[in-house]
Enzyme design. Structure first.
Site, PDB file in Angstrom:
ATOM      1  N   TYR A 313      13.163   9.383 -21.595  1.00 40.52           N
ATOM      2  CA  TYR A 313      12.844   9.713 -22.985  1.00 40.52           C
ATOM      3  C   TYR A 313      13.903   9.254 -23.978  1.00 40.52           C
ATOM      4  CZ  TYR A 313       9.835  13.272 -20.717  1.00 40.52           C
ATOM      5  OH  TYR A 313       8.922  13.927 -19.953  1.00 40.52           O
ATOM      6  N   CYS A 339      20.990   1.802  -8.750  1.00 43.72           N
ATOM      7  CA  CYS A 339      20.891   0.363  -9.019  1.00 43.72           C
ATOM      8  C   CYS A 339      19.807   0.081 -10.049  1.00 43.72           C
ATOM      9  CB  CYS A 339      20.628  -0.394  -7.722  1.00 43.72           C
ATOM     10  SG  CYS A 339      22.038  -0.388  -6.625  1.00 43.72           S
TER      11      CYS A 339
END
Length: 412
Positions: A313, A339
């Site tokens: 968000y 990653c």
């Protein structure tokens, strides 16, 4: 309940550095008394007949649920699994409401067998299925329709649920016809009306606008000889993630809504974030520090799989060292080990230089922290700790590598 005592940051009366030593990092840490205080703010504001139904999707840890059940809370659930958790935690089934656009036949049957208060129905096909299953079980199903009032609050687009064109609820213009249809069903009892316009809403005007539009439907529905007992106002009240934000209080919210409806109505409110967010935090350790491309980074052992809100968000969580220091502040990105370039807790934060092995607290992670966590990158789920006064108790053990294979049938 956070406070510095000398150079150390405490949750209630427990030093966060002691929690890190005893339980490891990264770890979710909850304040029992902050949780109780946040719930009581709603309970005290409810001056009408009604129920405060905790939105357990925000935090479904069994210990958290048990505390709220003992305080008399109801539960707002969105899956059969959440109903199961709430029943196990001691919630009265007559205080459980069940929302969600995709309830399965198995979940509906489970809810009916456990005699929940009502379903918040989101489509006519769902109504048909509830009626059919209730008939098979020879019971009556209590329902409210979730009505989309076409109100667009000032919040993130991903957590806006009440404006036109979202997947949620019955369209405003179709609401009365939906109730007329439900009245003809043999195994359906119409109990209420429901709306939920979104989340992290800081003001009351959007709630009031939605309530006015819902009241118009109530009048039209009752003109068709259908009684509406419960006005379910949903949840969505925000918290102060960013210093200086001034979210409305439960009392302010309810004082706006109560006068809009007839005096005989019962009310349901479904707060989640505003009960659990400020009661929980994510304690993380700095693994490495580096400067790359002229930018400073603190690499922690908490990743986006542990708190996805910043990545998902672009949400803001305040980040503070758990040791008070006079060290110079530098502009820093606080990132995790995942990653993915989106793996961050905060960008461009002015933070004092933190030693390698030092700890940071990512504040207000009690809602949608553990609840939305995952094992992405095969990272075991974190420990959860509940602080009550001067006592810290483990309420969820840290998963081990072996747990990653727990349900995989070909792992042996």
């Amino acid at each position: 309940m956070l406070s510095f005592k000398g150079k150390d940051l405490y949750v209630e009366n427990v030093k966060l550095s002691d929690i890190a030593k005893k339980f490891g990092t990264s770890t979710y840490v909850y304040s029992k008394n902050q949780l109780i205080k946040n719930f009581q703010n709603y309970k005290n504001a409810l001056t009408k007949d009604g129920i405060i139904c905790f939105a357990c999707k925000t935090n479904s840890n069994a210990a958290i649920l048990k505390i709220l059940a003992k305080l008399g809370a109801g539960a707002d659930t969105t899956s059969g699994g959440e109903i199961y958790r709430c029943l196990k935690a001691g919630f009265n089934p007559s205080k459980i409401v069940y929302a969600g656009v995709g309830k399965t036949a198995e979940e509906i049957e489970y809810a009916l067998k456990n005699k929940i208060l009502m379903f918040n129905v989101e489509s006519l096909e769902e109504l048909d299925l509830i009626d059919k299953i209730a008939g098979k079980l020879k019971v009556k199903a209590k329902i409210a329709f979730r009505i989309n009032p076409h109100v667009d609050p000032d919040t993130h687009s991903y957590i806006t649920t009440g404006k036109k064109g979202t997947k949620f609820g019955i369209a405003y213009d179709d609401a009365v016809n939906a109730y007329v249809t439900a009245k003809k069903k043999k195994n359906i009892i119409i109990s209420g009306i429901h709306s939920h316009i979104g989340s992290q809403i800081l003001e009351t005007k959007s709630f009031a606008l939605a309530a006015k539009k819902i009241n118009k439907i109530v009048k039209d529905v009752e003109a068709n000889g259908i009684n509406i007992e419960y006005i379910d106002c949903g949840g969505g009240l925000g918290i102060e993630y960013v210093k200086g934000e001034k979210p409305a209080t439960p009392k302010q919210l309810m004082s706006e809504i109560f006068p809009l409806f007839d005096k005989d109505k019962k009310f349901i409110f479904e707060p989640g974030r505003s009960i659990t967010a400020s009661a929980g935090h994510l304690l993380a350790k700095v693994i490495y520090r580096k400067i790359s491309g002229g930018k400073s980074f603190l690499i922690t052992d908490a990743g986006m799989n542990d708190l996805i809100r910043p990545s998902f968000y672009d949400a803001y969580h305040e980040i503070i060292p758990i040791k008070r220091t006079s060290a110079k502040k530098v502009k820093t990105d606080v990132v995790g080990p995942i990653c993915e370039s989106s793996d961050f807790m905060g960008k461009d934060r002015m933070l004092p230089v933190v030693e390698q092995g030092g700890c940071l607290l990512i504040k207000d992670a009690g809602a949608y922290g553990a609840a939305m966590s995952s094992q992405y990158n095969s990272r075991p789920l974190l420990a959860e700790v509940l602080v009550d006064g001067n006592k810290a108790t483990l309420i969820k053990r840290r998963a081990a590598y072996e747990d990653l294979l727990l349900n995989e049938t070909s792992s042996k």
